[in-house]
Scaffold this motif. Structure first.
Motif, PDB file in Angstrom:
ATOM      1  N   VAL A  29       0.604  -1.161   0.066  1.00 57.31           N
ATOM      2  CA  VAL A  29      -0.564   0.195   0.302  1.00 57.31           C
ATOM      3  C   VAL A  29       0.882   1.328   0.012  1.00 57.31           C
ATOM      4  O   VAL A  29       1.301   1.681   0.778  1.00 57.31           O
ATOM      5  CB  VAL A  29      -0.500   0.141   1.023  1.00 57.31           C
ATOM      6  N   LYS A  30       1.171   2.002  -0.726  1.00 57.72           N
ATOM      7  CA  LYS A  30       1.289   3.351  -0.933  1.00 57.72           C
ATOM      8  C   LYS A  30       0.560   4.920  -0.885  1.00 57.72           C
ATOM      9  O   LYS A  30      -0.755   4.877  -1.755  1.00 57.72           O
ATOM     10  CB  LYS A  30       2.483   3.383  -2.416  1.00 57.72           C
ATOM     11  N   LYS A  31       1.187   5.709  -0.265  1.00 58.53           N
ATOM     12  CA  LYS A  31       0.486   6.327   0.013  1.00 58.53           C
ATOM     13  C   LYS A  31       0.017   7.438  -1.370  1.00 58.53           C
ATOM     14  O   LYS A  31       1.559   7.234  -2.158  1.00 58.53           O
ATOM     15  CB  LYS A  31       0.969   7.728   1.029  1.00 58.53           C
ATOM     16  N   GLY A  32      -1.101   7.671  -1.786  1.00 62.59           N
ATOM     17  CA  GLY A  32      -1.385   8.481  -3.476  1.00 62.59           C
ATOM     18  C   GLY A  32      -1.850   7.722  -3.794  1.00 62.59           C
ATOM     19  O   GLY A  32      -1.590   8.187  -4.984  1.00 62.59           O
ATOM     20  N   ASP A  33      -1.481   6.519  -3.972  1.00 62.78           N
ATOM     21  CA  ASP A  33      -1.835   5.549  -5.545  1.00 62.78           C
ATOM     22  C   ASP A  33      -3.817   5.234  -4.947  1.00 62.78           C
ATOM     23  O   ASP A  33      -3.844   5.333  -3.750  1.00 62.78           O
ATOM     24  CB  ASP A  33      -1.024   4.634  -5.257  1.00 62.78           C
ATOM     25  N   GLU A  34      -3.947   4.747  -6.275  1.00 65.76           N
ATOM     26  CA  GLU A  34      -5.594   4.420  -6.337  1.00 65.76           C
ATOM     27  C   GLU A  34      -5.681   3.250  -5.660  1.00 65.76           C
ATOM     28  O   GLU A  34      -4.445   2.408  -6.387  1.00 65.76           O
ATOM     29  CB  GLU A  34      -5.930   4.641  -7.424  1.00 65.76           C
ATOM     30  N   TYR A  35      -6.565   2.850  -4.997  1.00 65.21           N
ATOM     31  CA  TYR A  35      -7.660   1.855  -4.380  1.00 65.21           C
ATOM     32  C   TYR A  35      -8.490   1.521  -4.723  1.00 65.21           C
ATOM     33  O   TYR A  35      -9.356   2.587  -4.838  1.00 65.21           O
ATOM     34  CB  TYR A  35      -6.518   0.822  -3.440  1.00 65.21           C
ATOM     35  N   LEU A  36      -9.065  -0.009  -4.236  1.00 64.08           N
ATOM     36  CA  LEU A  36     -10.777   0.309  -5.156  1.00 64.08           C
ATOM     37  C   LEU A  36     -11.225  -0.784  -3.823  1.00 64.08           C
ATOM     38  O   LEU A  36     -10.052  -1.638  -3.100  1.00 64.08           O
ATOM     39  CB  LEU A  36     -10.418  -1.170  -6.036  1.00 64.08           C
ATOM     40  N   LEU A  37     -12.204  -0.069  -2.307  1.00 69.17           N
ATOM     41  CA  LEU A  37     -12.558  -0.818  -1.467  1.00 69.17           C
ATOM     42  C   LEU A  37     -14.314  -1.515  -2.257  1.00 69.17           C
ATOM     43  O   LEU A  37     -15.026  -0.802  -2.294  1.00 69.17           O
ATOM     44  CB  LEU A  37     -12.938   0.664  -0.927  1.00 69.17           C
ATOM     45  N   ILE A  38     -13.579  -2.651  -1.113  1.00 71.23           N
ATOM     46  CA  ILE A  38     -14.444  -3.221  -1.292  1.00 71.23           C
ATOM     47  C   ILE A  38     -15.738  -3.959  -0.667  1.00 71.23           C
ATOM     48  O   ILE A  38     -15.268  -4.002   1.312  1.00 71.23           O
ATOM     49  CB  ILE A  38     -13.799  -5.037  -2.534  1.00 71.23           C
ATOM     50  N   LYS A  39     -16.997  -3.497  -0.693  1.00 71.44           N
ATOM     51  CA  LYS A  39     -17.668  -3.413   1.169  1.00 71.44           C
ATOM     52  C   LYS A  39     -18.469  -4.867   0.560  1.00 71.44           C
ATOM     53  O   LYS A  39     -17.967  -5.891   0.412  1.00 71.44           O
ATOM     54  CB  LYS A  39     -18.605  -2.627   0.543  1.00 71.44           C
ATOM     55  N   ALA A  40     -18.843  -5.008   2.178  1.00 70.47           N
ATOM     56  CA  ALA A  40     -19.096  -6.537   2.485  1.00 70.47           C
ATOM     57  C   ALA A  40     -20.150  -7.109   1.488  1.00 70.47           C
ATOM     58  O   ALA A  40     -20.228  -8.340   1.334  1.00 70.47           O
ATOM     59  CB  ALA A  40     -19.428  -6.452   3.858  1.00 70.47           C
ATOM     60  N   ASP A  41     -20.691  -5.900   0.915  1.00 71.59           N
ATOM     61  CA  ASP A  41     -22.454  -6.088  -0.034  1.00 71.59           C
ATOM     62  C   ASP A  41     -21.759  -6.766  -1.572  1.00 71.59           C
ATOM     63  O   ASP A  41     -22.350  -6.085  -2.171  1.00 71.59           O
ATOM     64  CB  ASP A  41     -23.024  -5.252   0.661  1.00 71.59           C
ATOM     65  N   GLY A  42     -20.950  -6.073  -1.364  1.00 69.24           N
ATOM     66  CA  GLY A  42     -19.631  -6.430  -3.125  1.00 69.24           C
ATOM     67  C   GLY A  42     -19.536  -4.766  -3.419  1.00 69.24           C
ATOM     68  O   GLY A  42     -19.300  -5.101  -4.828  1.00 69.24           O
ATOM     69  N   GLU A  43     -20.245  -4.025  -3.137  1.00 68.44           N
ATOM     70  CA  GLU A  43     -20.359  -2.190  -3.366  1.00 68.44           C
ATOM     71  C   GLU A  43     -18.644  -2.062  -3.426  1.00 68.44           C
ATOM     72  O   GLU A  43     -18.360  -2.653  -2.634  1.00 68.44           O
ATOM     73  CB  GLU A  43     -21.046  -1.808  -2.889  1.00 68.44           C
ATOM     74  N   LYS A  44     -18.627  -1.462  -4.701  1.00 71.06           N
ATOM     75  CA  LYS A  44     -17.657  -0.722  -5.169  1.00 71.06           C
ATOM     76  C   LYS A  44     -17.428   0.915  -5.241  1.00 71.06           C
ATOM     77  O   LYS A  44     -17.713   1.126  -5.667  1.00 71.06           O
ATOM     78  CB  LYS A  44     -16.279  -1.749  -6.438  1.00 71.06           C
ATOM     79  N   ALA A  45     -15.571   1.245  -4.310  1.00 66.70           N
ATOM     80  CA  ALA A  45     -15.526   2.479  -4.587  1.00 66.70           C
ATOM     81  C   ALA A  45     -13.918   2.860  -4.716  1.00 66.70           C
ATOM     82  O   ALA A  45     -13.461   2.274  -4.151  1.00 66.70           O
ATOM     83  CB  ALA A  45     -16.042   2.663  -3.336  1.00 66.70           C
ATOM     84  N   LYS A  46     -13.434   3.826  -5.429  1.00 69.08           N
ATOM     85  CA  LYS A  46     -12.455   4.034  -6.121  1.00 69.08           C
ATOM     86  C   LYS A  46     -11.733   5.228  -4.934  1.00 69.08           C
ATOM     87  O   LYS A  46     -12.850   5.930  -4.945  1.00 69.08           O
ATOM     88  CB  LYS A  46     -12.432   4.484  -7.250  1.00 69.08           C
ATOM     89  N   SER A  47     -10.386   5.456  -4.851  1.00 71.57           N
ATOM     90  CA  SER A  47     -10.747   6.535  -4.375  1.00 71.57           C
ATOM     91  C   SER A  47      -8.528   6.171  -3.595  1.00 71.57           C
ATOM     92  O   SER A  47      -8.378   4.954  -3.748  1.00 71.57           O
ATOM     93  CB  SER A  47     -10.652   6.017  -2.412  1.00 71.57           C
ATOM     94  N   ARG A  48      -7.949   7.228  -3.066  1.00 71.46           N
ATOM     95  CA  ARG A  48      -6.960   7.464  -3.020  1.00 71.46           C
ATOM     96  C   ARG A  48      -6.214   7.281  -1.635  1.00 71.46           C
ATOM     97  O   ARG A  48      -7.021   8.258  -0.857  1.00 71.46           O
ATOM     98  CB  ARG A  48      -6.286   8.870  -4.140  1.00 71.46           C
ATOM     99  N   VAL A  49      -5.309   6.901  -1.638  1.00 71.27           N
ATOM    100  CA  VAL A  49      -4.534   6.968  -0.420  1.00 71.27           C
ATOM    101  C   VAL A  49      -4.155   8.473   0.285  1.00 71.27           C
ATOM    102  O   VAL A  49      -2.999   8.692  -0.288  1.00 71.27           O
ATOM    103  CB  VAL A  49      -4.023   6.460  -0.067  1.00 71.27           C
ATOM    104  N   SER A  50      -4.520   8.852   1.568  1.00 68.72           N
ATOM    105  CA  SER A  50      -4.197   9.895   1.389  1.00 68.72           C
ATOM    106  C   SER A  50      -3.162  10.536   2.048  1.00 68.72           C
ATOM    107  O   SER A  50      -2.590  11.413   2.284  1.00 68.72           O
ATOM    108  CB  SER A  50      -5.934  11.404   2.041  1.00 68.72           C
ATOM    109  N   LYS A  51      -3.083   8.756   3.417  1.00 67.64           N
ATOM    110  CA  LYS A  51      -2.255   8.885   4.236  1.00 67.64           C
ATOM    111  C   LYS A  51      -2.295   7.931   4.989  1.00 67.64           C
ATOM    112  O   LYS A  51      -2.776   6.815   5.313  1.00 67.64           O
ATOM    113  CB  LYS A  51      -3.518   9.669   6.023  1.00 67.64           C
ATOM    114  N   LEU A  52      -0.970   7.332   5.374  1.00 68.04           N
ATOM    115  CA  LEU A  52      -1.194   6.278   5.460  1.00 68.04           C
ATOM    116  C   LEU A  52       0.048   6.143   7.143  1.00 68.04           C
ATOM    117  O   LEU A  52       1.031   6.927   7.242  1.00 68.04           O
ATOM    118  CB  LEU A  52       0.181   5.190   4.254  1.00 68.04           C
ATOM    119  N   ILE A  53      -0.307   5.189   7.617  1.00 65.97           N
ATOM    120  CA  ILE A  53       0.235   6.109   9.113  1.00 65.97           C
ATOM    121  C   ILE A  53       0.274   4.557   9.816  1.00 65.97           C
ATOM    122  O   ILE A  53       0.073   3.393   9.807  1.00 65.97           O
ATOM    123  CB  ILE A  53      -1.019   6.281   9.849  1.00 65.97           C
TER     124      ILE A  53
END
Length: 607
Positions: free
Chosen positions: A230-254
């Motif tokens: 997982v890299k800060k600033g890269d785009e990833y896909l968030l897969i919910k438990a019900d199968g719904e998907k949403a793309k977003s960028r990791v703004s902060k990695l701690i």
């Protein structure tokens, strides 16, 4: 590639988990030499510090030699089992702490069962060996018997055993060894906890197991990376438990180090990190590679077994002590709680009330206590168990109850629990002169039992329970037998009147306390409610009489905590919670309405 070990510390409440994590943090050299560290540093929340219990699981990381060890400190109380269940999926081994005197307790059984099902290898740490009544060998046998009963594999039964006193900061392989430091424990972790599986070169797969919130970056998901990076600033896909998907960028990695959180640019398979940038990130969601999205199995969290209704305070003193009193404010606060606490559920019921379901009274009590400290004012109804229907049969939750009592009180306790539909499973004499009795009891039978139990055993009894399973409904359970002393007027209580009422029962209020018609001011010594007047002053006359100026001696009132008040009340009573006071009142403040409700209830029972 980084060398990583992921472990969770699991144990029954008060067996020393947080103290052990303190020792590991200090002896690994994670803190700088000049750094001031509090005792039980992982318990960050005010209530955790006051009560000495862990409520939320927390993670930390230490470096030992060339290894990074991610440690998760888990709650020991049965009501927070939801926290423990999901944490165990994120680790590769567990440190099982057992008290050298108390031995295996219900919560030890509960958390160990989850760990065994997931195939985790336990490292058994017999803690508190410096206690005078400690019996480390007996405790190791108990753990072995428990693992056999839980159908552990042959590898899991070959568990390493260490003997420790976490408070004094030492652990050893053999009881005859010298008391030095925690080095043997670090060695055991490196030797017996497997390295994380998964490759940093595979497609990214990470799962969220705890949520956090930051006013600047929004929701933060604490995640375990199973594969890839997982890299800060890269785009990833968030897969919910019900199968719904949403793309977003990791703004902060701690990343984690000791008690500090450090911003990092990249993390790889096996590590535990916190990610921000996904608006609706939730527990159990998978953060995956958009080019090759592979969802992980969603987390299974057991259902709540107890529910309490929160409603707007409509009593005569409403709004005089709290800051947030409207149903909108209460709803917002409960919705915020549900975002991060996945073991709880909330449903609005209309008429400005909300049904909150959780794992037990303590869990719901702590939510109410936090709200009270934040300035909320509300009413709580009596806790009720969550009833299910399976194939047309009504099912209710049963609990496994373990009681340690001095021998002379065992008869009273067994008799009281018999009336509450408890079945005795076993009875064992303990080395310190107490008796350990195990029961299986409907969860309803435990509501209101704790305060009665402490009175019966003169405060010497210890009770612990954990959820067992759902079984067919067992009919009505006996509850509180004493009635309530109810105020029949509004105003401030007078010492002279309270002095005369002392003979009628135990008072909950002191002189000058604000009271109102329908408020419960004490527990009657007899069954049946009694209406009394706490405002009656002394009749003054101009006649002299012997003893006219005797000092009034009042017995100190019984101050109820939030959990005690929730346990004490019956179906026709409510707890009024404000930032300054905890009061008990009748649902119907008007005496005529109360009598009508009682008559309707009797008629319904007869028909």
């Amino acid at each position: 590639m980084q060398k990583i070990k992921n472990i969770a510390v699991i144990a029954h409440v008060d067996h020393g988990k947080t103290t052990l994590v303190d020792g590991l943090l200090q002896q690994s050299g994670t803190f700088a030499a000049h750094q001031e560290v509090e005792e039980r540093a992982m318990d960050s929340n005010d209530i955790e510090k006051e009560r000495g219990i862990t409520i939320l699981s927390k993670n930390t990381a230490i470096t030992y030699g060339d290894h990074k060890i991610n440690i998760i400190d888990t709650p020991g109380h049965a009501d927070f089992g939801g926290e423990v269940e999901r944490v165990l999926k994120m680790v590769d081994g567990v440190l099982l702490l057992v008290d050298a005197q108390e031995g295996v307790m219900p919560q030890t059984k509960f958390v160990l069962k989850k760990a065994i099902e997931l195939g985790l290898q336990p490292i058994v740490v017999v803690n508190k060996i410096d206690k005078p009544a400690a019996e480390p060998e007996r405790v190791v046998d108990e753990v072995f018997d428990l693992l056999v009963a839980l159908e552990a594999s042959d590898e899991q039964l070959e568990f390493p055993v260490l003997y420790a006193a976490a408070r004094d900061g030492y652990a050893k392989w053999d009881l005859s060894d010298e008391n030095k430091d925690l080095t043997p424990l670090f060695e055991a972790i490196l030797e017996h906890v497997p390295y994380p599986e998964g490759s940093p070169d595979a497609s990214t797969q990470a799962q969220v197991f705890t949520l956090d919130y930051d006013n600047f970056v929004g929701r933060i998901g604490v995640t375990r990376i199973f594969n890839g990076r997982v890299k800060k600033g890269d785009e990833y896909l968030l897969i919910k438990a019900d199968g719904e998907k949403a793309k977003s960028r990791v703004s902060k990695l701690i990343g984690f180090r000791g008690l500090d959180r450090i911003e990092i640019d990249e993390a790889e398979a096996g590590d535990i990190v916190a990610v921000a940038g996904f608006n609706d990130i939730d527990v159990g969601d998978t953060v995956a590679d958009p080019a090759n999205p592979l969802p992980l199995d969603p987390l299974h969290i057991e259902e709540p077994t107890l529910s309490v209704i929160f409603s707007v305070n409509d009593g005569p003193l409403a709004g005089t002590e709290g800051k947030h009193v409207t149903s909108n404010k209460i709803r917002e606060r409960l919705e915020k709680e549900m975002e991060t606490n996945i073991a709880m559920r909330m449903e609005p019921l209309g008429d400005a009330s909300f049904k909150v379901s959780g794992r037990g009274e303590l869990q719901i009590g702590i939510l109410a206590e936090n709200m009270r400290r934040e300035g909320f004012e509300f009413l709580l109804a009596r806790p009720e168990v969550v009833i299910k229907e399976e194939n047309g049969v009504r099912m209710e939750p049963f609990e496994h109850l373990v009681i340690d009592v001095p021998e002379e009180y065992q008869g009273t306790v067994i008799e009281k629990l018999g009336k509450r539909k408890a079945e005795m499973v076993s009875m064992t004499p303990m080395p310190d002169g107490t008796v350990r009795i195990e029961f299986e009891i409907p969860a309803r039978g435990l509501i209101g039992f704790r305060s009665e139990f402490l009175t019966d055993t003169k405060g010497e009894g210890v009770m612990n329970h954990s959820f067992l399973e759902y079984r067919p409904y067992t009919g009505s359970v006996e509850s509180r037998t004493q009635g309530a002393l109810i105020s029949m007027d509004n105003g401030e209580a007078v010492a002279f009147s309270l002095y005369n009422l002392q003979a009628r029962g135990i008072l909950f209020i002191e002189p000058q306390a604000k009271v109102y018609n329908g408020m419960v001011i004490g527990e009657s010594a007899r069954p049946g409610d009694l209406e009394v007047n706490p405002l009656k002053g002394k009749q003054l006359t101009n006649m002299r009489s012997a003893g006219a100026d005797d000092a009034i001696k009042l017995v100190p009132p019984r101050k109820l905590t939030l959990e005690q008040a929730m346990e004490w009340i019956e179906d026709d009573e409510l707890v009024e919670v404000t930032p300054e006071n905890i009061r008990i009142r009748k649902k119907h403040l008007d005496p005529a309405a109360r009598r009508r409700a009682l008559r309707d209830k009797k008629n319904a029972a007869q028909s």
